[in-house]
Design a protein around this motif. Structure first.
Motif: not given
Length: 239
Positions: A156-185
């Motif tokens: 996070l902070g690398n300009d090679d990625y857009t904000g939208d792409e990093q939010i999408r990747r955060l969603e991958v992380v949140a879903q894979a961790y799999g705990l409802a309290s650990c949301t993207v936000c």
């Protein structure tokens, strides 16, 4: 078993770490009783993604089992499958440490690795399969570790990625961790906390390059991630 000592390279190796046969010998520079106890606890829990603690040798070096594979030298690009595998490994680690006595005594959720980034991951077949280097181990919150994970694995902070792409990747992380309290936000907010903490530590320790990098990453995260996520229920502080 071979007694030849081979210096280990890759990752961010502590000076003096060597491989001897199927073991790793690591100099002990401070009390690591809690690390050794946790490794024994994880072995009892059947968590096989960390080295086994095998004792101390005649040079007063800790003896750990060797995990074969490749360790990245630094941050880099990791695809969705790699991110998901890495965060699932973290979830398993957290779950296996939740009943560790130090966690209970400190009123924490889990033991945090606190440096679970690519340079402390062992890869096989292009996927992370092992966790190493527990110098920063401490009781804490799942989200504190997840915030650091998002910071370094997503870069996070690398300009090679857009904000939208990093939010999408955060969603991958949140879903894979799999705990409802650990949301993207919540993960993003804790990533910002880890970035600003590292920037402050860098300034205090006189590590200007590290402080500048972390502070710039924090600014990027606010502008490109959190400002997009805040309308979903998390308002950024003002003033």
């Amino acid at each position: 078993m071979s007694t030849e000592e081979t210096p280990l390279t890759g990752g961010r190796i502590t000076a003096g770490v060597v491989r001897v046969g199927d073991t790793v010998r690591r100099p002990v520079t401070r009390d690591r009783t809690h690390v050794h106890n946790l490794l024994l606890h994880l072995e009892e829990r059947g968590f096989d993604a960390v080295p086994r603690f095998l004792g101390v040798d005649d040079q007063q070096r800790e003896v750990l089992s060797f995990i074969p594979g490749y360790v990245p030298d630094d941050l880099g690009h990791f695809d969705d499958a790699q991110l998901a595998a890495a965060v699932r490994l973290l979830r398993r680690f957290h779950d296996a440490t939740s009943d560790f006595p130090l966690v209970r005594d400190m009123g924490a959720e889990v033991m945090c690795h606190n440096d679970w980034g690519p340079p402390n991951a062992v890869f096989r077949d292009h996927l992370p399969c092992g966790m190493i280097d527990f110098d920063t181990l401490a009781p804490g919150l799942r989200l504190w570790d997840l915030g650091y994970f998002a910071f370094v694995w997503l870069d996070l902070g690398n300009d090679d990625y857009t904000g939208d792409e990093q939010i999408r990747r955060l969603e991958v992380v949140a879903q894979a961790y799999g705990l409802a309290s650990c949301t993207v936000c919540r993960i993003a907010i804790h990533a910002l906390a880890r970035q600003t903490t590292l920037a402050t530590a860098g300034r205090v320790q006189g590590k200007a390059d590290m402080a500048e990098w972390a502070a710039a990453a924090a600014d990027w995260t606010v502008l490109n991630v959190l400002e997009q996520l805040s309308p979903t229920g998390y308002s950024l502080p003002t003033g």
